[in-house]
Design an enzyme around this catalytic site. Structure first.
Site, PDB file in Angstrom:
ATOM      1  N   HIS A  82       0.984  -1.347  -0.207  1.00 54.02           N
ATOM      2  CA  HIS A  82      -0.011  -0.022   0.005  1.00 54.02           C
ATOM      3  C   HIS A  82       0.757   1.191   0.189  1.00 54.02           C
ATOM      4  O   HIS A  82       2.062   1.271   0.446  1.00 54.02           O
ATOM      5  CB  HIS A  82      -0.883  -0.024   1.208  1.00 54.02           C
ATOM      6  CG  HIS A  82      -1.716   1.215   1.256  1.00 54.02           C
ATOM      7  ND1 HIS A  82      -3.122   1.254   0.736  1.00 54.02           N
ATOM      8  CD2 HIS A  82      -1.700   2.469   1.644  1.00 54.02           C
ATOM      9  CE1 HIS A  82      -3.503   2.363   0.704  1.00 54.02           C
ATOM     10  NE2 HIS A  82      -2.902   3.172   1.351  1.00 54.02           N
ATOM     11  N   ASP A 161     -14.856   2.576   6.007  1.00 59.23           N
ATOM     12  CA  ASP A 161     -13.869   3.191   5.380  1.00 59.23           C
ATOM     13  C   ASP A 161     -14.287   3.746   3.977  1.00 59.23           C
ATOM     14  O   ASP A 161     -13.891   4.984   3.695  1.00 59.23           O
ATOM     15  CB  ASP A 161     -12.823   2.361   5.107  1.00 59.23           C
ATOM     16  CG  ASP A 161     -11.388   2.911   4.503  1.00 59.23           C
ATOM     17  OD1 ASP A 161     -10.933   4.046   4.863  1.00 59.23           O
ATOM     18  OD2 ASP A 161     -11.193   2.682   3.341  1.00 59.23           O
ATOM     19  N   ARG A 168     -13.254  12.491   3.367  1.00 60.99           N
ATOM     20  CA  ARG A 168     -12.132  13.058   3.649  1.00 60.99           C
ATOM     21  C   ARG A 168     -11.747  13.764   2.501  1.00 60.99           C
ATOM     22  O   ARG A 168     -10.896  14.695   2.667  1.00 60.99           O
ATOM     23  CB  ARG A 168     -11.159  12.038   3.845  1.00 60.99           C
ATOM     24  CG  ARG A 168     -11.144  11.426   5.449  1.00 60.99           C
ATOM     25  CD  ARG A 168     -10.564  10.215   5.838  1.00 60.99           C
ATOM     26  NE  ARG A 168      -8.928  10.620   5.332  1.00 60.99           N
ATOM     27  CZ  ARG A 168      -7.948   9.448   5.018  1.00 60.99           C
ATOM     28  NH1 ARG A 168      -8.737   8.232   4.613  1.00 60.99           N
ATOM     29  NH2 ARG A 168      -6.935   9.952   4.805  1.00 60.99           N
ATOM     30  N   SER A 183      -7.643   4.251   7.973  1.00 58.54           N
ATOM     31  CA  SER A 183      -8.134   3.902   6.773  1.00 58.54           C
ATOM     32  C   SER A 183      -7.390   2.705   5.973  1.00 58.54           C
ATOM     33  O   SER A 183      -7.862   1.711   5.462  1.00 58.54           O
ATOM     34  CB  SER A 183      -7.995   5.016   5.733  1.00 58.54           C
ATOM     35  OG  SER A 183      -8.760   4.702   4.490  1.00 58.54           O
ATOM     36  N   LYS A 187      -8.678  -1.320   5.731  1.00 57.14           N
ATOM     37  CA  LYS A 187      -9.105  -2.067   4.569  1.00 57.14           C
ATOM     38  C   LYS A 187      -7.842  -3.526   4.555  1.00 57.14           C
ATOM     39  O   LYS A 187      -8.206  -4.595   3.907  1.00 57.14           O
ATOM     40  CB  LYS A 187      -8.381  -1.344   3.368  1.00 57.14           C
ATOM     41  CG  LYS A 187      -9.824  -0.144   3.307  1.00 57.14           C
ATOM     42  CD  LYS A 187      -9.631   0.202   1.704  1.00 57.14           C
ATOM     43  CE  LYS A 187      -8.378   1.186   1.527  1.00 57.14           C
ATOM     44  NZ  LYS A 187      -8.237   2.338   2.354  1.00 57.14           N
TER      45      LYS A 187
END
Length: 432
Positions: A82, A161, A168, A183, A187
């Site tokens: 990520h 989320d 956001r 967040s 996930k």
């Protein structure tokens, strides 16, 4: 319990209880708490921060706001990556098929554009027919058979989320470390991964502008991962200029294809190989980074990574012929040159402003619900440390209109020409 009391408590810097945080996440997920109250709560968090305990509770509440994937049917160790987001950050696109070609199982839950950054899902949707909304069954089956899949948090996977993420983006609360970390990790933990490599950006094109803030975020993410019992490592990487040269959805897919063809920009290639090497170690395919890197370099050289990308596109309903014919993706109607106003060396870039320029063209979202134009964006021709002559091409704007003087001015203001400069270090340090 009332939402207004919880907003006021956090506004005043109080530590929220598990019951209060659960109330907020449950209420917003179920629709009993409206956007305007959630926006106020997010802004209170932005200004007052959260304690490590609050962040842990928030992550857990978001993780359990819906289903948690059970990936036990997929053989082997599941590893994921990520990025915290940046301008031109298309790394997931070449990385996923590359590590899958090396034998790793890579279930990847990705997101859409946030603020000035582009989203992996938006980029993939530039490929005609590509489906980023796989069902749980499709997701598991695809990772099992071809080794990778990139999908959204569809169905009931971390639904809190998904709602908060969109809010956001349009309320100025993207940069809050508690919100970013909860967040990301809600996930990733809901996706059932065994290992996670984090690419935490730092610089003027990142949400964390300073290395100190980026380190704080990386440490928060790694702490959550350790608490959850997964393999985790965070790399702090540079975002003082865009990654690669392309900024924009279809443009970045084309650049990703170049990397998979064993070409492409040096920084995109280097970061893809480095992150991938850490993933292969977590997957226990290689014992050390040099060995892992050689495996990945071989997969690029022999064409198997590119073949895996074609396989992934086909499996997700897309037109794999774009790999050999990128012009089958959406194309902008006009190109507009941006010329250097003087000679010198590119010594700074306002990277976030280049991301905003692409967004204004239509390549991102200025407000919730905006439709993305996959064709538009920018291609840079110079990076930090490059010499430039007066009148030389600095960038090309891809637009739907024949003239965009506003965007030309933004790009010129974002690229500073001085007397000398050296290219920034790509990888700052590693946190485990």
């Amino acid at each position: 319990m009332r939402m207004v009391d919880i907003i006021q408590a956090k506004r005043d810097g109080q530590e929220l209880t598990k019951e209060q945080i659960d109330f907020v996440i449950d209420g917003y997920t179920q629709g009993t708490i409206p956007d305007y109250q959630m926006s106020a709560w997010l802004m209170a968090i932005y200004f007052q921060n959260m304690t490590p305990l609050e962040i842990s509770v928030l992550t857990d509440a978001m993780l359990h706001s819906g289903d948690v994937l059970n990936l036990a049917k997929i053989p082997g160790i599941k590893v994921d990556k990520h990025s915290t987001g940046g301008v031109g950050d298309k790394i997931s696109i070449p990385l996923a098929p590359l590590v899958a070609a090396a034998g790793a199982k890579n279930p990847m839950i990705s997101g859409r554009g946030l603020g000035h950054t582009g989203g992996t899902l938006d980029k993939l949707e530039a490929i005609p027919g590509f489906n980023v909304d796989l069902t749980e069954e499709q997701f598991i089956q695809q990772v099992t058979t071809i080794g990778t899949a990139i999908t959204s948090a569809t169905g009931n996977l971390a639904p809190a989320d998904k709602k908060i993420y969109a809010l956001r983006d349009v309320t100025g609360t993207v940069e809050a470390i508690p919100l970013i970390s909860s967040s990301i990790m809600s996930k990733k933990l809901a996706s059932g991964t065994d290992g996670l490599v984090l690419d935490v950006k730092t610089g003027n094109g990142a949400f964390m502008k300073t290395e100190a803030r980026a380190t704080e975020l990386a440490e928060a993410l790694v702490r959550i991962g350790h608490q959850a019992g997964i393999k985790i490592v965070a790399l702090l990487t540079d975002m003082s200029q865009p990654l690669g040269y392309a900024i924009g959805n279809a443009l970045e897919i084309a650049e990703s294809i170049d990397v998979l063809k064993n070409k492409g920009p040096a920084d995109v290639r280097e970061l893809t190989l480095t992150l991938g090497a850490h993933m292969l170690i977590q997957a226990e395919i290689a014992e050390d980074l040099p060995t892992a890197r050689r495996i990945l370099e071989n997969r690029l050289a022999d064409g198997s990574a590119l073949a895996k990308f074609k396989e992934m596109i086909t499996a997700q309903g897309g037109d794999a012929s774009i790999v050999d014919h990128p012009t089958k993706m959406p194309q902008a109607n006009h190109t507009i040159p941006v010329l250097a106003p003087k000679a010198g060396v590119v010594d700074q870039m306002a990277t976030d402003r280049l991301g905003v320029a692409s967004m204004i063209l239509g390549g991102g979202r200025q407000k919730k619900g905006d439709v993305v134009d996959h064709a538009v964006g920018l291609v840079l021709h110079k990076k930090i440390g490059d010499k430039v002559a007066h009148g030389e091409l600095l960038a090309t704007i891809y637009a739907e209109e024949p003239a965009r003087p506003d965007v030309v001015d933004m790009v010129l203001a974002a690229i500073h020409i001085g007397d000398n400069a050296t290219a920034p270090k790509l990888i700052h340090h590693i946190i485990q």
